[in-house]
Motif scaffolding. Sequence first.
Motif, PDB file in Angstrom:
ATOM      1  N   GLU A  77       0.854  -1.339   0.261  1.00 21.08           N
ATOM      2  CA  GLU A  77       0.237   0.005  -0.379  1.00 21.08           C
ATOM      3  C   GLU A  77       0.567   1.423   0.052  1.00 21.08           C
ATOM      4  O   GLU A  77       0.462   2.251  -0.738  1.00 21.08           O
ATOM      5  CB  GLU A  77      -0.777  -0.370   0.882  1.00 21.08           C
TER       6      GLU A  77
ATOM      7  N   ARG B  41       0.617   4.284  -2.995  1.00 19.28           N
ATOM      8  CA  ARG B  41       0.491   5.605  -2.620  1.00 19.28           C
ATOM      9  C   ARG B  41       1.927   6.420  -3.344  1.00 19.28           C
ATOM     10  O   ARG B  41       1.938   7.159  -3.710  1.00 19.28           O
ATOM     11  CB  ARG B  41       0.099   5.784  -1.184  1.00 19.28           C
TER      12      ARG B  41
ATOM     13  N   GLU C 163       2.240   6.967  -6.840  1.00 15.69           N
ATOM     14  CA  GLU C 163       0.788   7.625  -7.302  1.00 15.69           C
ATOM     15  C   GLU C 163       1.183   9.147  -6.989  1.00 15.69           C
ATOM     16  O   GLU C 163       1.135  10.160  -7.321  1.00 15.69           O
ATOM     17  CB  GLU C 163      -0.970   8.044  -7.016  1.00 15.69           C
ATOM     18  N   GLN C 164       1.715   9.179  -5.813  1.00 13.79           N
ATOM     19  CA  GLN C 164       1.929  11.160  -5.669  1.00 13.79           C
ATOM     20  C   GLN C 164       3.337  11.293  -6.429  1.00 13.79           C
ATOM     21  O   GLN C 164       3.418  12.646  -6.787  1.00 13.79           O
ATOM     22  CB  GLN C 164       1.962  10.823  -3.928  1.00 13.79           C
TER      23      GLN C 164
ATOM     24  N   ASP D 157       4.048  11.695   3.355  1.00 12.31           N
ATOM     25  CA  ASP D 157       2.615  10.361   3.338  1.00 12.31           C
ATOM     26  C   ASP D 157       2.951   9.928   4.412  1.00 12.31           C
ATOM     27  O   ASP D 157       4.168   9.137   4.905  1.00 12.31           O
ATOM     28  CB  ASP D 157       1.924  10.471   2.490  1.00 12.31           C
TER      29      ASP D 157
ATOM     30  N   LEU E  84       0.120   5.745   5.485  1.00 12.22           N
ATOM     31  CA  LEU E  84      -1.137   5.483   5.191  1.00 12.22           C
ATOM     32  C   LEU E  84      -2.249   5.531   6.139  1.00 12.22           C
ATOM     33  O   LEU E  84      -2.959   5.532   6.754  1.00 12.22           O
ATOM     34  CB  LEU E  84      -0.696   3.693   5.188  1.00 12.22           C
TER      35      LEU E  84
END
Length: 825
Positions: A453, A457, A460-461, A756, A758
Motif C-alpha cells: 500500500e 500510494r 501515485e503521489q 505521507d 498510510l
Amino acid sequence: MTNKLIGQNYTTPDLVAKVTGRAKYAEDFRVDGMLFCKLLLSPMPHARVRRIDASKALKMPGVKGILTADELPPPADVVTDLGQTIKANTRGEKALTSEPAYQGEPVLAVAAVDELTAAEAIERIEIDWEPLPFEVDPVKSLLPGGANARLEGNIWGKPKPPSPGQPVSPPAIEDLKWTDAEAAEYAQGRLPMGKTPDEWSYGNLDAGFKDAALVLDETFVTPNTSHQTLEPRTAMAYWQNGKLYMHCSTQSVVQTVGSVSRWLHLDPKDVVLISEYTGGGFGSKATGTITSVIPALLSKKLSAPVMMRIDRETEHYIGGARPAVHGRLKVGFAKDGRITALDMFVVNENGPYEPVGDTGMTGRMVSLLFQPPAMRWRGVSVLTNTPPRRAQSQPGGMQGITVMEPILAKAARKLGVDQVAIHRVNAPEGKAKFGPANARGDRAYATSAFVKEALDRGAEQFRWHERKAQGGKRQGPKVRGYGVATSAFVAGSTGYDGLFVIKPDGRMYIQSGIGNLGTESMSDCQRVAAEMIGMPWEKVELTWGHTGKNLPWSCVSGGSQTTHAHTRAAHAAATYAIGKLREIAAKAHGGKPEQYTVANERVSGPGGSLTLAQAAQKAIEYGGSFDGHELPDDINAFTKASAAALAGQGLMGVARDNYKHDGSTHSFVAGFAEVEVDVETGQYHIVDYLAVADVGTVIHPHALGGQVLGRSMLGIGHAIGQHWVYDQRYGVALARRFHHNKPPTILDAPRTMAWDALNLPDPETPVGARGIGEPPVAAGCCAVLNALADALGDDVFRRAPVMAGTLLAALDAGHPVQEPLTAHI
C-alpha cells in the motif's frame, strides 16, 4: 467519533522553551563551587600506559585533582528483569583506561577551577606509552597474517551456555583468520565468504538458485558514520545527602538510572538523573554514556560539583558511530522479479569493545523486507582499533538493506521489470515471517505490514509511471535518474507503566519517564490518556526529565519503540482510571460502575454525574486504590515508588501494559527519489524525494513528518558523502570534525521533499500506533543510490557514499574505480 487529540497537531510543552532559549541542556547548569574537568585522550590507536607523571600538572594553581583508570569501580554484573545474572564483561568499554584501544580514548581526567586551567594541566602530564599492534580495517584483520585489534584476538566468540544455576558469562575474544584461497579472492576485489561464528538458514537454497532466471553475486560496502549529535555527551554531577545528582545528555531518563547505578555500584534509589532536554542521540545515548561517571567520581573525590563539557573532536571519538558493513549477496530472481533464493554474507566493523547487534540485524531485516523463500545468512563482527560502535538509527537494518537494494534495482533493469513492481512482488504483507526458526522450529512474524500500500500510494503521489521513462536520458551534460527503495525496522516494545493523577483542581498531572531527545514522544504518547479521560490538553500538566519528580518505569527511548510502548502504557493507565472513576460515581450516586461513562470532564450515569474535579476529591476521601495508597501488584518497583510518593493527591491512574501482542512490531517506509547528474563534473543533486510511511495510527502529524524527513536526510547523508577516513598505516583518524565527516547540510537537501503516512492501525496494539525513528534511513539512502544507478548504469559504484570525484572517475573509466574493500577511504 473524531479524536480531539490523537492525530492532531498541537503546541508541545517544550516548544516555547526551545525557541526562546530557556531550555537548559546539561552544560547550561551551574552550581556554587563547581569545578571543570578535561580529558586526556590517547594519541595512539592501541597502547599500554607504563607510567603517568602528573606532578607538574598538580602543582599548577587552580588544579584540584586527577582521576585515572585505577580509581574506577570494576565492571558490574547485570541482573535482568527476570532475575537472571549476566556476568560483567571485563574486556568491554570503560570510562577511562590504561590500555587505550583507539586513538582518542580517554585515559585520565583533570579537574580545575576552569576549563582553560584544566586544558593547560593536561599538556603538562607526561605518559610513558608502550605501543601495541593495531588494525583499523576489519577485512584485513581476517586475512592470513593480519593484525588483531586486541591482544586476545579479533572477533567476539559466542557466549557459552551457562551451567544450571550459574550466571551467563560474557562472550570471549577469539582469533579468526581466513584461508589463502579466500585471501586470493579478496585480492580480486570480491569479499571472501570465509568462516564465520554465526549463521542461520531456512528453505531450500540450492533449489531456489536452480529455478532462478537470473542470479546476481555482488559485493557492496557501507560507510562508518558518526552520530554527529548537536549536543555532545556533556555531564555535570554532585553529591547531596548520599545521593548522586547527575545532569547528562541521554535519550532515556528512567532507563539511564540503571546504567549509572551499575557503572558506579550504587543503589538506583541513590541516583537522581536530570535530562529535560537532549540535543540528539540517534541511538548513541540510549541509556547514557559510560564517560558520564567521570564527573561523578571526581565530584566524590574532590567534594565539589564537577562539570565535564565535551568538545567536538572529543565527541567524535567517544560518541561512537554506525559500523560499516562489507556485504556480499548472491541472489536468485524469477522472470517476474520475485526472489527465489538469497545467500548473504557480512563482515561488520565492530570497533574495539562490546559486540554490537548490527551484524545479526542485517540478515533479519533483509529477510523481512524482501521475503526470500530460501535464505542463508552468515556474519562476523570484527574488532578494530577505531572508536566504539553504538546503535545508530536503524542499526544493522540500514546496512543490510543498503547492501541488498542496489542488487534489486539491477535485477529490475536486467529482467525488464519496473522498480516499483520488483519491490512490490517481494514486499511483506500481513503477519509476514522473517529470520531463522527458533528451537521449536517456529519463525518470527510481523504484527502487520502494509508495504504494498505504501508503494502504491508513493508511486501515485510521485507520478512514478510518468517520470520513470526519463531515467538515463541525456540532456546535454545532464542526466536524470529515478529510484525506489523500501525499508523496515523494529518499532515497538511492551510491558511498561503509565502514571497520572487527576487532582481536585480538575487538572490532569501526567508523569512521563520518556526521554526528550527531540521526537516529542515524551508528550505525544500521553495524549492517549488525556483523550480517553476526556481531558482538554490545556488542562494537562506534564512532568518529565527528572527522576526525582516521581516518574514511571519507561522504555529505552531508542529502536523506534517509544510510541508503541507508551501509547499502550498510557492506554492502560487511562483504562485503570476510567474503571476507578466509574466505581466512584457508583459509590456516590448508586447503580453499577459499568452504567457510567467518562467523557467531557465528567463521569455520568443513571444516578447523576460528577465532574472530574469532584471525582478526584472523592478519590481522596475513599483512599485505597482510588488515590494510590493501594497499587496494582504488577507495576514495576520504580513506578511503585513514584506512585507511593504521589498517593493521596487525587484520582490516580496507574497500570502496566498487559495487552496481548501477537507478533513482532515493525514499521516500514517506501522512498522515491529523482536525481540529476552532470556527467562532465560528477556533481549531482537530489531533485525530489518522497517518503510514505507505514507506521500504524498517526499520533502527531508534525512530529511524524519531522521524523520521516529528518531520518530520510540521515540516510541520504550515507549515500552522498558522510563517512570516516583513517590513515591505514598509523591507525589515526583523518576526519575528526563536522566538516571532515561531511554530514548533510541544508544545501544537500532535496529541492522538493515530501512525506505521507498510510494511517492504517496496527491490529496488535490498542491505539494502533508504531514507532517511526528508524525505517526512513535506509529508504532515503537507497532511493538515492538506486536513482544514481538508473541515471548512470549499474557499473559505476560498489560502495557508499558516492562522491562526485569517484563518480566522474568511474564514468571516464567505464567501471568502478574505488578500492572495492579497503575500509575508511
